[in-house]
Design a protein around this motif. Structure first.
Motif, mmCIF file in Angstrom:
data_model
loop_
_atom_site.group_PDB
_atom_site.id
_atom_site.type_symbol
_atom_site.label_atom_id
_atom_site.label_comp_id
_atom_site.label_asym_id
_atom_site.label_seq_id
_atom_site.Cartn_x
_atom_site.Cartn_y
_atom_site.Cartn_z
ATOM 1 N N GLU A 1 1.358 -0.826 -0.129
ATOM 2 C CA GLU A 1 -0.114 -0.054 0.067
ATOM 3 C C GLU A 1 0.941 2.005 -0.342
ATOM 4 N N VAL B 1 -3.285 2.996 0.565
ATOM 5 C CA VAL B 1 -4.331 2.432 -1.896
ATOM 6 C C VAL B 1 -3.447 1.723 -1.810
ATOM 7 N N LYS B 2 -4.299 0.097 -2.085
ATOM 8 C CA LYS B 2 -3.755 -0.803 -3.092
ATOM 9 C C LYS B 2 -2.924 -0.339 -3.801
ATOM 10 N N VAL B 3 -0.840 -1.099 -4.602
ATOM 11 C CA VAL B 3 -0.109 -0.077 -5.684
ATOM 12 C C VAL B 3 -0.857 -1.322 -6.312
ATOM 13 N N SER B 4 -0.817 -1.116 -7.817
ATOM 14 C CA SER B 4 -1.603 -1.325 -8.984
ATOM 15 C C SER B 4 -1.194 -0.620 -10.340
ATOM 16 N N SER C 1 -3.283 -0.972 -12.392
ATOM 17 C CA SER C 1 -4.277 0.335 -13.045
ATOM 18 C C SER C 1 -4.412 1.665 -11.998
ATOM 19 N N ASN C 2 -3.668 2.176 -11.452
ATOM 20 C CA ASN C 2 -3.991 3.065 -10.454
ATOM 21 C C ASN C 2 -2.005 4.087 -10.934
ATOM 22 N N ARG D 1 -1.666 3.453 -14.181
ATOM 23 C CA ARG D 1 -2.234 3.517 -15.509
ATOM 24 C C ARG D 1 -3.101 5.300 -15.081
ATOM 25 N N ASP D 2 -3.564 5.409 -14.352
ATOM 26 C CA ASP D 2 -4.426 6.722 -14.097
ATOM 27 C C ASP D 2 -4.012 7.800 -13.892
ATOM 28 N N HIS D 3 -2.609 7.438 -12.990
ATOM 29 C CA HIS D 3 -1.510 8.426 -12.473
ATOM 30 C C HIS D 3 -0.777 9.425 -13.663
ATOM 31 N N LEU E 1 4.921 4.338 -7.740
ATOM 32 C CA LEU E 1 4.362 3.227 -7.116
ATOM 33 C C LEU E 1 5.868 2.330 -7.822
#
Length: 316
Positions: A156, A160-163, A165-166, A168-170, A182
């Motif tokens: 985390e 918030v879980k590191v992923s 998808s996150n 990509r959003d950043h 991340l």
């Protein structure tokens, strides 16, 4: 590192492997925790291998164009995995037929054929037809072939879980610094310098037009301070620079390009492979009334990049 393309039922491996399984897109700090656990289990008694998938399963199953691209295309994924001690990458060709492989077949036939001695996965790993099987199912099925399963809790950041998808959003929002936190490294794209329109040279800021990056997740259009490895196969030759990612509205550009100006560099880069690491976002891409205004802004961008990168100061 050995890269093995797997289509359908794998060929039987003679070796003994600790298998880390997942998409590993980005090889981010959550993936790195899985790799560290797998490496500690391997010791010197078995090899560390990764089982991954291509194309992205989400793209195959849904057709979502966002997943046609990768944070780390295969060439980057294999390079990064090797840096973490991975000795073999089993790259499963994921298609509609493979999506119908049952959880039982995946474990009892496929993973067994790949020489699994131990299996390491993240806590949210899903597999089998419809992605309905969980890590508990994996433990149960793997026990029938006497292979232990080790589950690594997710990492985390700020709760918030590191992923992937996150990350990509950043990137799509231009937050390259958050993506770097991340990933555990700056986000980078590797491509070959192609001939462009040479307009940058005419205004005193020659740029390298980076081609072959269509399989990457491209960040939000804008201007970035970057680090550029000009000798990808012989690391150590790096230059700071300023990159523009976008359509170049001032010159009525139509296609999206990544163009990089290397600070204090002189030389011919055409045909060379470069790795461009995005360090800081400087501004949005803008349309200027004239080339003169654009030139002045590029001059300011270079000065700001120098200040941010510690190459200059406001007092100079």
């Amino acid at each position: 590192m050995r890269v093995v393309s797997v289509q359908g039922i794998p060929q039987e491996e003679k070796g003994s492997y600790v298998l880390a399984i997942g998409k590993f897109d980005g090889v981010h700090i959550g993936h790195q925790a899985i790799l560290h656990q797998a490496r500690s289990l391997a010791h010197n008694q078995s090899e560390l291998a990764v089982v991954s998938f291509t194309p992205h399963p989400v793209y195959v199953l849904t057709g979502d164009e966002r997943y046609r691209t990768w944070l780390t295309p295969e060439r980057d994924k294999s390079r990064l995995l090797e840096q973490f001690g991975v000795e073999a990458l089993f790259l499963i060709q994921f298609d509609a037929a493979y999506a119908n492989v049952t959880a039982e077949t995946f474990v009892r036939e496929h993973l067994k054929r790949l020489g699994a001695k131990s299996i390491v996965v993240g806590a949210d790993f899903r597999f089998g037809r419809g992605g309905q099987a969980t890590v508990e199912d994996l433990k149960s099925l793997a026990s029938t072939i006497r292979v232990p399963v080790h589950v690594v809790h997710h990492v985390e950041e700020n709760g918030v879980k590191v992923s992937s998808s996150n990350i990509r959003d950043h990137l799509l929002a231009g937050r390259v610094e958050a993506a770097e936190a991340l990933l555990g490294r700056a986000y980078s794209l590797t491509g070959v310098v192609e001939h462009g329109d040479a307009r940058g040279r005419t205004i005193g800021f020659p740029t390298a037009n980076i081609g072959g990056i269509d399989d990457y997740v491209l960040p939000k259009n804008g201007v970035y301070a970057v680090s550029v490895d000009t000798s990808v196969h012989e690391p150590g030759r790096n230059w700071f620079g300023v990159a523009n990612l976008g359509i170049r509205p001032t010159v009525n550009g139509l296609s999206r390009r990544l163009e990089v100006h290397l600070l204090d560099y002189s030389g011919d880069l055409y045909g060379k492979q470069l790795r461009v690491s995005l360090l800081r976002r400087l501004r949005d891409e803008m349309k200027f009334a004239s080339l003169s205004e654009l030139t002045q802004q590029i001059r300011q961008d270079c000065l700001m990049a120098r200040i941010m990168l510690g190459l200059s100061s406001l007092q100079e």
